[in-house]
Design a protein around this motif. Structure first.
Motif, short mmCIF file in Angstrom:
data_model
loop_
_atom_site.label_atom_id
_atom_site.label_comp_id
_atom_site.label_asym_id
_atom_site.label_seq_id
_atom_site.Cartn_x
_atom_site.Cartn_y
_atom_site.Cartn_z
N ARG A 44 0.81 -1.35 -0.07
CA ARG A 44 -0.01 0.04 0.00
C ARG A 44 0.94 1.09 0.02
NH1 ARG A 44 -5.61 0.20 2.97
NH2 ARG A 44 -6.45 -1.92 2.02
N ILE A 45 0.70 2.08 -0.87
CA ILE A 45 1.50 3.24 -1.22
C ILE A 45 0.82 4.48 -1.16
CG2 ILE A 45 2.93 4.07 -2.86
CD1 ILE A 45 3.54 1.28 -3.46
N ALA A 64 -2.49 5.65 7.36
CA ALA A 64 -1.30 5.69 8.33
C ALA A 64 -0.60 4.21 8.18
CB ALA A 64 -1.44 5.98 9.65
N GLY A 65 -1.27 3.21 7.71
CA GLY A 65 -0.83 1.89 7.51
C GLY A 65 -0.16 1.52 6.28
N PHE A 70 5.38 8.65 -0.37
CA PHE A 70 6.59 9.61 -1.19
C PHE A 70 6.28 10.95 -0.89
CE2 PHE A 70 8.11 12.14 -4.77
CZ PHE A 70 9.30 11.50 -5.05
N ASP A 71 7.51 11.38 -0.28
CA ASP A 71 7.59 12.86 0.20
C ASP A 71 8.11 13.90 -0.96
OD1 ASP A 71 6.44 12.31 2.73
OD2 ASP A 71 8.56 11.77 3.13
N PHE A 83 9.92 4.64 3.83
CA PHE A 83 9.08 3.49 4.23
C PHE A 83 8.65 3.01 5.60
CE2 PHE A 83 11.99 3.05 0.30
CZ PHE A 83 11.05 2.42 -0.45
N SER A 84 7.90 2.05 5.63
CA SER A 84 7.51 1.81 7.10
C SER A 84 8.39 0.84 7.77
CB SER A 84 5.96 1.23 7.18
OG SER A 84 5.91 0.13 6.46
#
Length: 305
Positions: A44-45, A64-65, A70-71, A83-84
């Motif tokens: 999930r992106i 949030a998950g 991408f910033d 990345f999480s």
């Protein structure tokens, strides 16, 4: 009073929004607040999308998950991925029988453009019903998804891109798809120079695809500016079409252009041919909803049956 006696392809009177609704390996889950929440395979992106002016439909917890966000850095496509967990390596994706690698590039996309799926389907249908193998030129072909769709449908393909890395990725996608033995030429070339040489050589193609950027550089440092350079390139592409050519597909990502403008350009360079030109925009549609995000413009010439 002078009468308009213009001949050439008929331009569709109304535009069309070609909607990509998602498939097994891609979906637009939600959008809003200037962002898109998307599904790429198992990931999930979240990516920026300024035109998503509405509020997200899903709660903040769903966003949030995300596995990666991408910033952006400025108004262009530059930025960085957050990345999480550990940064994700290339991962396998597919569309129908074509397989390819998803990659977290520094330019906010995943090494392919999912909204092009509607054009892939159009190309696949047109090639499979042509009654004969067609010869196709794909300019600015990037990682080769359209080229591989055409090859899988029986076409011989010349794939041209200025980026050696992109052409290398395209070859990897061909291997992954089991299509490495198909008649595809993978070329790292400047599109304008290649077309000019092909015209001088008297080469012809049954179909031409081009998806040029608004700005770019060729392998020799050649500068490409969409609004300045597209008319000459399209004229060259028209000159490469065989007498029995089937199609010319033009796509553009630029704020200062429209599908109707692209259709007018095709009409000019194809004035000696019949057929029709449809035009409009490509859109990504949310899964299970009516909202969509228009992301690019297109015009397509189709020869008369």
């Amino acid at each position: 009073m002078a009468m308009n006696t213009r001949t050439g392809p008929a331009i569709a009177e109304t535009p069309v929004a070609l909607r990509t609704t998602g498939w097994t390996d891609y979906g637009l889950i939600d959008s809003g607040g200037g962002r898109k929440l998307e599904r790429y395979g198992r990931y999930r992106i979240v990516r920026p999308e300024p035109q998503c002016l509405w509020r997200p439909a899903l709660p903040a917890e769903a966003w949030a998950g995300a596995d990666a966000v991408f910033d952006p850095d400025g108004e262009d496509d530059d930025g960085r991925w957050r990345f999480s967990g550990a940064p994700a390596p290339p991962f396998e994706l597919g569309w129908q029988g074509v397989r390819f690698w998803g990659r977290f590039t520094p330019f906010r996309h995943l090494a392919f453009f999912p909204e092009q799926a509607v054009n892939w389907a159009w190309l696949d249908e047109r090639l499979r019903t042509s009654g004969k193998p067609l010869k196709v030129l794909n300019l600015f072909g990037y990682t080769g998804i359209a080229s591989l769709v055409c090859a899988a449908a029986g076409a011989s393909v010349t794939h041209v891109d200025a980026s050696k890395r992109a052409v290398g990725w395209a070859k990897e996608n061909a291997d992954l798809s089991g299509l490495a033995d198909r008649p595809v030429r993978w070329l790292t070339e400047d599109a304008r120079k290649w077309v000019q040489r092909e015209v001088r050589r008297g080469a012809t193609y049954d179909g031409v695809i081009l998806d040029p950027p608004k700005f770019g550089r060729g392998p020799g440092g050649e500068v490409w500016r969409l609004l300045d350079d597209l008319p000459e390139l399209i004229a060259g592409c028209a000159a490469l079409l065989s007498p029995t050519a089937s199609f010319l597909l033009l796509n553009a990502y630029a704020e200062r252009i429209s599908g109707l403008a692209l259709a007018g350009l095709l009409s000019q360079v194809l004035a000696d041919r019949g057929g029709e030109i449809d035009w409009g925009e490509l859109a990504l549609m949310e899964e299970g909803g009516a909202r969509g995000v228009g992301v690019s413009f297109f015009a397509r010439w189709s020869a008369s049956p």
